[in-house]
Design a protein around this motif. Sequence first.
Motif, PDB file in Angstrom:
ATOM      1  N   LYS A   1      12.490 -12.255 -14.765  1.00  0.00           N
ATOM      2  CA  LYS A   1      12.450 -13.715 -14.592  1.00  0.00           C
ATOM      3  C   LYS A   1      11.769 -14.091 -13.278  1.00  0.00           C
ATOM      4  O   LYS A   1      11.022 -15.067 -13.212  1.00  0.00           O
ATOM      5  N   VAL A   2      12.048 -13.306 -12.221  1.00  0.00           N
ATOM      6  CA  VAL A   2      11.398 -13.562 -10.926  1.00  0.00           C
ATOM      7  C   VAL A   2       9.892 -13.388 -11.061  1.00  0.00           C
ATOM      8  O   VAL A   2       9.100 -14.244 -10.632  1.00  0.00           O
ATOM      9  N   TYR A   3       9.471 -12.282 -11.681  1.00  0.00           N
ATOM     10  CA  TYR A   3       8.042 -12.015 -11.844  1.00  0.00           C
ATOM     11  C   TYR A   3       7.370 -13.110 -12.677  1.00  0.00           C
ATOM     12  O   TYR A   3       6.282 -13.592 -12.327  1.00  0.00           O
ATOM     13  N   LYS A   4       8.036 -13.523 -13.746  1.00  0.00           N
ATOM     14  CA  LYS A   4       7.468 -14.566 -14.614  1.00  0.00           C
ATOM     15  C   LYS A   4       7.265 -15.861 -13.844  1.00  0.00           C
ATOM     16  O   LYS A   4       6.221 -16.521 -13.967  1.00  0.00           O
TER      17      LYS A   4
ATOM     18  N   CYS B   1      11.206   3.874  -9.057  1.00  0.00           N
ATOM     19  CA  CYS B   1       9.777   3.982  -9.347  1.00  0.00           C
ATOM     20  C   CYS B   1       9.129   2.602  -9.217  1.00  0.00           C
ATOM     21  O   CYS B   1       9.602   1.629  -9.814  1.00  0.00           O
ATOM     22  N   ALA B   2       8.064   2.538  -8.431  1.00  0.00           N
ATOM     23  CA  ALA B   2       7.305   1.299  -8.276  1.00  0.00           C
ATOM     24  C   ALA B   2       6.082   1.390  -9.180  1.00  0.00           C
ATOM     25  O   ALA B   2       5.063   1.978  -8.804  1.00  0.00           O
ATOM     26  N   VAL B   3       6.188   0.843 -10.376  1.00  0.00           N
ATOM     27  CA  VAL B   3       5.129   0.954 -11.380  1.00  0.00           C
ATOM     28  C   VAL B   3       4.203  -0.250 -11.282  1.00  0.00           C
ATOM     29  O   VAL B   3       4.648  -1.392 -11.435  1.00  0.00           O
ATOM     30  N   PRO B   4       2.913  -0.024 -10.986  1.00  0.00           N
ATOM     31  CA  PRO B   4       1.974  -1.163 -10.863  1.00  0.00           C
ATOM     32  C   PRO B   4       1.920  -1.982 -12.144  1.00  0.00           C
ATOM     33  O   PRO B   4       1.876  -1.421 -13.253  1.00  0.00           O
ATOM     34  N   ARG B   5       1.962  -3.299 -12.010  1.00  0.00           N
ATOM     35  CA  ARG B   5       1.844  -4.171 -13.184  1.00  0.00           C
ATOM     36  C   ARG B   5       0.391  -4.252 -13.628  1.00  0.00           C
ATOM     37  O   ARG B   5      -0.529  -4.176 -12.811  1.00  0.00           O
ATOM     38  N   SER B   6       0.177  -4.439 -14.893  1.00  0.00           N
ATOM     39  CA  SER B   6      -1.174  -4.428 -15.452  1.00  0.00           C
ATOM     40  C   SER B   6      -2.040  -5.527 -14.888  1.00  0.00           C
ATOM     41  O   SER B   6      -3.258  -5.416 -14.815  1.00  0.00           O
ATOM     42  N   THR B   7      -1.387  -6.650 -14.425  1.00  0.00           N
ATOM     43  CA  THR B   7      -2.168  -7.752 -13.912  1.00  0.00           C
ATOM     44  C   THR B   7      -2.546  -7.536 -12.471  1.00  0.00           C
ATOM     45  O   THR B   7      -3.226  -8.383 -11.907  1.00  0.00           O
TER      46      THR B   7
ATOM     47  N   PHE C   1       4.488  -4.872  -8.421  1.00  0.00           N
ATOM     48  CA  PHE C   1       5.151  -3.734  -9.057  1.00  0.00           C
ATOM     49  C   PHE C   1       6.321  -4.156  -9.946  1.00  0.00           C
ATOM     50  O   PHE C   1       6.976  -5.172  -9.690  1.00  0.00           O
ATOM     51  N   LYS C   2       6.558  -3.343 -10.955  1.00  0.00           N
ATOM     52  CA  LYS C   2       7.812  -3.407 -11.718  1.00  0.00           C
ATOM     53  C   LYS C   2       8.658  -2.239 -11.219  1.00  0.00           C
ATOM     54  O   LYS C   2       8.254  -1.077 -11.329  1.00  0.00           O
TER      55      LYS C   2
ATOM     56  N   GLU D   1       0.824  -1.209   0.000  1.00  0.00           N
ATOM     57  CA  GLU D   1       0.000   0.000   0.000  1.00  0.00           C
ATOM     58  C   GLU D   1       0.861   1.264   0.000  1.00  0.00           C
ATOM     59  O   GLU D   1       0.541   2.250  -0.667  1.00  0.00           O
ATOM     60  N   SER D   2       1.962   1.233   0.752  1.00  0.00           N
ATOM     61  CA  SER D   2       2.861   2.394   0.811  1.00  0.00           C
ATOM     62  C   SER D   2       3.445   2.696  -0.560  1.00  0.00           C
ATOM     63  O   SER D   2       3.505   3.850  -0.989  1.00  0.00           O
ATOM     64  N   PHE D   3       3.870   1.650  -1.271  1.00  0.00           N
ATOM     65  CA  PHE D   3       4.429   1.861  -2.605  1.00  0.00           C
ATOM     66  C   PHE D   3       3.340   2.266  -3.597  1.00  0.00           C
ATOM     67  O   PHE D   3       3.593   3.052  -4.516  1.00  0.00           O
ATOM     68  N   ALA D   4       2.134   1.742  -3.421  1.00  0.00           N
ATOM     69  CA  ALA D   4       1.037   2.089  -4.324  1.00  0.00           C
ATOM     70  C   ALA D   4       0.717   3.581  -4.241  1.00  0.00           C
ATOM     71  O   ALA D   4       0.351   4.203  -5.250  1.00  0.00           O
ATOM     72  N   CYS D   5       0.891   4.147  -3.051  1.00  0.00           N
ATOM     73  CA  CYS D   5       0.607   5.579  -2.851  1.00  0.00           C
ATOM     74  C   CYS D   5       1.561   6.486  -3.618  1.00  0.00           C
ATOM     75  O   CYS D   5       1.277   7.664  -3.821  1.00  0.00           O
ATOM     76  N   THR D   6       2.695   5.955  -4.038  1.00  0.00           N
ATOM     77  CA  THR D   6       3.656   6.775  -4.791  1.00  0.00           C
ATOM     78  C   THR D   6       3.220   6.955  -6.242  1.00  0.00           C
ATOM     79  O   THR D   6       3.773   7.792  -6.960  1.00  0.00           O
ATOM     80  N   LYS D   7       2.254   6.120  -6.701  1.00  0.00           N
ATOM     81  CA  LYS D   7       1.689   6.211  -8.055  1.00  0.00           C
ATOM     82  C   LYS D   7       2.765   6.193  -9.148  1.00  0.00           C
ATOM     83  O   LYS D   7       2.683   6.912 -10.153  1.00  0.00           O
ATOM     84  N   GLY D   8       3.777   5.399  -8.928  1.00  0.00           N
ATOM     85  CA  GLY D   8       4.804   5.223  -9.940  1.00  0.00           C
ATOM     86  C   GLY D   8       5.843   6.326 -10.014  1.00  0.00           C
ATOM     87  O   GLY D   8       6.729   6.298 -10.875  1.00  0.00           O
TER      88      GLY D   8
END
Length: 358
Positions: free
Chosen positions: A189-192, A352-358, A323-324, A21-28
Amino acid sequence: MGVGKKLMESQIEMEAKHLVESFACTKGQPCDPMLPITNAVSNVICALAYGYRFSPEDEVFKEKLKSVDYVTKNATSVSAVLYETFPWLMQHLPGSHQKLLEILKKEISFAMMEIEKHREHQDKYEPQDIIDFYLLQMEKSKNDPTSTYSDDNLAQFINDLLIAGTETSATSLQWALLLMVSYPDIQDKVYKEIEEVLASSESFSYQDHKKLPYTNAVIHEILRARYILLFGLPRECVKDVTIRGFHIPKGTFIISDLRSVLLDPEHWETPEKFNPHHFLDKDGHFIAGDEFLPFGAGARLCLGDQLAKMEMFLFFTHLLRIFKFQLPEGVKALNTEPIFGFTLHPHPYKICAVPRST
């Protein structure tokens, strides 16, 4: 308390969600990950010790984190080392050690207040945290003249736990995100792997690390390649002993050089390079040999070994699943060399913590 078991896992899981939630608040947008990571890790320890977590906005909590930061950055200063060597002299002289002592006294005082609060309600519920269990043990051993259980020892233990348990895991997680940004192909690779194995799971547990060999290898390589201590903590030899022809008398203080093992070219293919394949066999299965010693070994293995491993896995996988992490616009690279102190922590950085589309 079940350190490394389900009870602690639930607490880490809750803090991992707060961290997301903390990273989501940064909005990328570019952010310094140090504070949210430190908040999450420290709250795991607070729940373990006090039975409750703090809000990140709590002024007492903010002061605690500042205290931990100051202690870990100044515990190896010349002034502090001289105090450890000549306390009878240095207690009368100025220096950074005086502020260290002041901070430690303040934290001990807070712990004492918490102990009294717990003692007032001791009979009203089952033991829930370290203070509860310790007070129960004090009561059981009150007629034992050899017992070392006391309020003073409990307060000191809580203080040690807060400092050691916060700084170590928080620093390792800061290194983890820095390295993922520096090696985006490894991050992908980790995310995949996480998505392929855990896509149908709303949540996951520490036991899932067995299903994620590459992710597990990356976490182990973070702990190896960016080992956060210069050397092991001092231990006292309790009896005369001879090891490989060397005589070590009783009372000798031993400092183990764990770093030399973690960077030994005889055991690691590319010891100076971040390389997750150090922990994978030719078929992609996870392997970890006896030379992986970031937590020490034997009877004096780090008390928080299992707790730290659970924190690293659950925090890391929660963050990389959502996040990416990438460099801010215009930034070409981050400094991956450590700053030397009580721990080897990274230079301040923003990502930057960019939310992944999924």
